[in-house]
Design a protein around this motif. Structure first.
Motif, PDB file in Angstrom:
ATOM      1  N   PRO A  25       0.827  -1.210   0.000  1.00 46.70           N
ATOM      2  CA  PRO A  25       0.000   0.000   0.000  1.00 46.70           C
ATOM      3  C   PRO A  25       0.862   1.260   0.000  1.00 46.70           C
ATOM      4  O   PRO A  25       1.992   1.266   0.485  1.00 46.70           O
ATOM      5  N   GLN A  26       0.290   2.288  -0.528  1.00 47.35           N
ATOM      6  CA  GLN A  26       0.989   3.567  -0.663  1.00 47.35           C
ATOM      7  C   GLN A  26       1.543   4.045   0.676  1.00 47.35           C
ATOM      8  O   GLN A  26       2.652   4.584   0.756  1.00 47.35           O
ATOM      9  N   THR A  27       0.756   3.864   1.718  1.00 50.02           N
ATOM     10  CA  THR A  27       1.173   4.330   3.042  1.00 50.02           C
ATOM     11  C   THR A  27       2.444   3.608   3.487  1.00 50.02           C
ATOM     12  O   THR A  27       3.363   4.230   4.032  1.00 50.02           O
ATOM     13  N   VAL A  28       2.461   2.314   3.266  1.00 55.23           N
ATOM     14  CA  VAL A  28       3.634   1.520   3.663  1.00 55.23           C
ATOM     15  C   VAL A  28       4.826   1.908   2.797  1.00 55.23           C
ATOM     16  O   VAL A  28       5.943   2.093   3.304  1.00 55.23           O
TER      17      VAL A  28
ATOM     18  N   ALA B  43       6.309   5.098   3.843  1.00 63.10           N
ATOM     19  CA  ALA B  43       7.055   4.972   5.095  1.00 63.10           C
ATOM     20  C   ALA B  43       8.441   4.387   4.830  1.00 63.10           C
ATOM     21  O   ALA B  43       9.440   4.829   5.421  1.00 63.10           O
TER      22      ALA B  43
END
Lengths: 270, 299
Positions: A9-12, A15
Motif C-alpha cells: 500500500p501507498q502508506t507503507v 514509510a
C-alpha cells in the motif's frame, strides 16, 4: 502463464521511502510485512523475483552501478533493463496497471537499484502514482509498447519518451507509439529545435486523433500521417509557413452542397 | 471523440444499424450483458455483431464519391490499463453490410471495457472539397458498447495490516483510506481500504457472510466514514474535478465527480476558513454523506 506480484500500500511504501531518505540502508527483499496479494491469480515465486533482481543488478553493474552513473549510462541501463523486466514480469495489462505492485518493486525488491537510478528526491519514482514516471513501471510499459522495435526505443531520449507516452491518446495505443516514435527518430531536419518540434507535433497529432481513428489505419498509413505532421511542424517552426489547407475555398463546397440538396454543417451525434 | 464536431460532413447516426454484441460462453453465442462479472480474469472474450450501413444515404450526407473506400473497424479500451487495442479494419461490402468478429485477449483487458465500432475513410477520395472527409481514418460513424468485467468499487479493495508496524499509521485507528488525487488514474488500482489487524471485530464485520446487528452497525459506520473522506476530497478538489465535463470511466475523477454530481445544496458547502467553523463543517459533511445514501439510515 501470467502471474500476480505482491503489492504494497501507498502508506507503507511512503514509510519505507521516508526511512531510506532518512539514511536507512536500502535492502532488497522478496517480501515485506506490509505486503498484500490480489484476491485471484497465480502468485509469483520468490525465486522468480530474485532472478529479476539478479538480472537487473548485473545490467546496472555494466552501466556503472554502484558508482554514480553518467547520463549515457543511465539511458543505456534503461534500454537494457526494459527488456529484462519485461522478460521476467509476464503479467497482464491489468496487473501492469496496479500502482501498488510497482511500489513493491521499487521499495522492497529493488530499492538499491531505484536509489542508484533516481536517488530519493522524487517520490514518483518510488511510490507509484503516474506509471509513466515510476522507475520500473515505465520500463515495463516501454518494452510492452515498443515490442520488437527496440531500435526505436534506443533512439529516443527520456524526455522524448515522456512527451509521447504521457498523453494517453498517444501512449495508450502501442501502434501509434511505434509509428510516431519511429517517424520522430528518423526525422532528419536539423533546422528546428528538437524540444519545440516534439511539443508542436504532439499537439498536431492529438488534434488529428480527435477525429481520426488510428486503429483503422495500417502501420504504413499511420507512418505517413506522422511524417506529414512532422513536416508541417518543422515548416511552421522554421517560419516557412504552410499551404492553405483548403485550396479550393468554401465556395466550391457551397456549390456542391446546393447541387446535392443536402444539409451541411454540423451533424447531431448521440 | 463522439461529442466533438468533426471538421467534415458526417452522416446521421441512423445511417448505421449496429446490432448489440454477442459473446461466446460455453460454446454458445449469448447477448453481451452490461456486466460480465463471471469473467475469470484471463480468458479471451470472443465477440460478434452484424452491422449495416445505408451507403447511399452516407454518400449523400457526406458528399463522398461512390468510389470512396470505407472501412469498418473495432477497438476497445480497458479502464484497468487505459490501453487501446484493435482488430484490423476491413472494407465495408458494397451492400453496406459487415459481420464483425473479434477476439479480445484476456491478458490485456480488465475493469470496465468499452468496445467501439467505427466506419472510417480508407483513403483520400481525392475530391479536394473542403468539408468533405479526406484524411484516411476519418471517423464517419461510431457506435460504442460498454461491459463491466470486474465489480465496481461499492466497497473497494480491502486489506488488513498491522498498523503498529507502519510508520505514519496510528495503531489506534481502525482503518485508513488510501486514495490517489491523480484524477485520471484508475480508481480500483489506486484506492485501498486498510483495516487495522488490531481491530478484529471490524475485520470480522468486513468479511463476507452473515452479520449480527453489531457487525452491521460497525459496517454502516465504516461505510459512512469512508464515504465521508471521499466526499471531503471531492469538495476540496471540486474545482479540478469539475474542469472536465466527463472523466474517463473507472477513474478517480469519475468517482469524485459522481459525489459532486447532485443538485443537493449541502454539497455546495465551503471549507471552513477558521477553526471555529470546523464543527459545523463536520456536521454538514456527515449529513451530506448520509443524504447520499452511505451509512446507517436515520429511523
Amino acid at each position: 502463464m501470467t502471474l500476480v506480484w505482491p503489492r504494497i500500500p501507498q502508506t507503507v511504501a511512503s514509510a519505507v521511502l521516508e526511512a531510506i531518505a532518512g539514511g536507512a540502508r536500502p535492502a532488497p527483499a522478496v517480501a515485506h510485512a506490509g505486503q498484500t496479494w490480489p484476491p485471484v491469480g497465480n502468485r509469483v515465486e520468490p525465486d522468480r523475483m530474485r532472478s529479476l533482481l539478479d538480472g537487473m543488478t548485473r545490467c546496472a553493474g555494466e552501466c556503472g552501478h554502484p558508482a554514480a552513473s553518467s547520463p549515457a549510462q543511465r539511458v543505456a541501463f534503461d534500454r537494457a533493463a526494459a527488456r529484462i523486466i519485461r522478460e521476467h514480469m509476464d503479467i497482464t495489462w491489468a496487473e501492469a496497471g496496479a500502482v501498488d505492485m510497482w511500489s513493491f518493486t521499487s521499495v522492497v525488491l529493488m530499492p538499491t537499484l531505484t536509489f542508484w537510478r533516481f536517488g530519493v528526491d522524487n517520490k514518483e519514482r518510488w511510490v507509484a502514482s503516474d506509471l509513466t514516471r515510476h522507475t520500473w513501471a515505465r520500463l515495463w510499459w516501454h518494452a510492452e509498447s515498443f515490442g520488437d522495435d527496440v531500435d526505436v526505443l534506443a533512439m529516443l531520449g527520456e524526455s522524448e519518451l515522456n512527451q509521447i507516452l504521457e498523453r494517453r491518446s498517444i501512449g495508450g495505443n502501442a501502434n501509434i507509439v511505434r509509428a510516431f516514435s519511429r517517424s520522430l527518430a528518423e526525422f532528419d531536419r536539423h533546422d528546428v529545435a528538437r524540444r519545440e518540434l516534439i511539443r508542436d507535433v504532439t499537439k498536431r497529432l492529438l488534434r488529428r486523433l480527435a477525429y481520426v481513428d488510428a486503429s483503422s489505419l495500417s502501420m504504413e498509413q499511420m507512418t505517413v500521417m506522422c511524417r506529414s505532421l512532422l513536416d508541417d511542424s518543422a515548416a511552421a517552426l522554421s517560419g516557412s509557413g504552410l499551404g492553405s489547407p483548403f485550396p479550393h475555398g468554401t465556395a466550391a463546397l457551397s456549390a456542391a452542397v446546393a447541387a446535392r440538396g443536402s444539409r451541411s454543417g454540423r451533424r447531431k451525434r448521440g | 471523440m463522439r461529442t466533438d464536431a468533426k471538421p467534415y460532413l458526417v452522416p446521421l447516426l441512423e445511417v448505421m444499424h449496429h446490432r448489440p454484441w454477442s459473446y461466446l460462453a460455453d460454446d454458445e453465442w449469448t447477448s453481451l450483458p452490461d456486466e460480465l462479472l463471471s469473467w475469470d480474469g484471463h480468458s479471451d472474450i470472443h465477440l460478434r455483431a452484424p452491422v449495416s450501413v445505408d451507403l447511399p444515404q452516407l454518400r449523400d450526407q457526406t458528399l463522398l464519391p461512390f468510389s470512396s473506400v470505407l472501412l469498418v473497424g473495432v477497438h476497445w479500451r480497458s479502464s484497468s490499463s487505459g490501453m487501446v487495442e484493435s482488430a484490423p479494419a476491413v472494407p465495408l461490402a458494397p451492400s453496406g453490410d459487415a459481420f464483425l468478429e473479434v477476439r479480445l485477449p484476456g491478458d490485456r483487458i480488465g475493469g470496465s471495457l468499452e468496445v467501439v465500432t467505427t466506419v472510417t475513410l480508407g483513403a483520400d477520395p481525392g475530391t479536394g472539397l473542403p468539408g468533405v472527409a479526406h484524411q484516411p481514418g476519418s471517423v464517419l460513424l461510431e457506435s460504442a458498447q460498454k461491459v463491466l468485467l470486474e465489480p465496481p468499487a461499492a466497497m473497494f479493495p480491502v486489506h488488513d495490516l498491522d498498523f503498529a508496524a507502519v510508520p505514519g499509521l496510528d495503531d489506534h485507528a481502525s482503518w485508513h483510506l488510501e486514495m490517489s488525487t491523480e484524477l485520471a488514474s484508475p480508481f480500483l488500482g489506486t484506492c485501498r481500504l486498510l483495516i487495522n489487524r488490531r481491530d478484529q471485530e471490524l475485520l470480522a464485520a468486513v468479511r463476507r457472510g452473515r452479520r449480527d446487528p453489531r457487525q452491521e452497525a460497525l459496517l454502516d459506520d465504516l461505510t459512512h466514514g469512508v464515504a465521508q473522506v471521499m466526499l471531503e476530497m471531492a469538495i476540496r478538489l471540486r474545482e479540478t474535478v469539475l474542469e472536465r465535463e466527463r472523466w474517463p470511466e473507472g477513474t478517480v475523477g469519475e468517482v469524485l465527480c459522481g459525489y459532486l454530481a447532485t443538485s443537493d445544496e449541502r454539497l455546495q458547502m465551503a471549507l471552513p476558513d477558521e477553526v471555529d467553523g470546523v464543527p459545523a463543517f463536520r456536521t454538514r459533511l456527515a449529513g451530506a454523506t448520509r443524504a447520499l445514501g452511505h451509512g446507517r439510515p436515520l429511523s
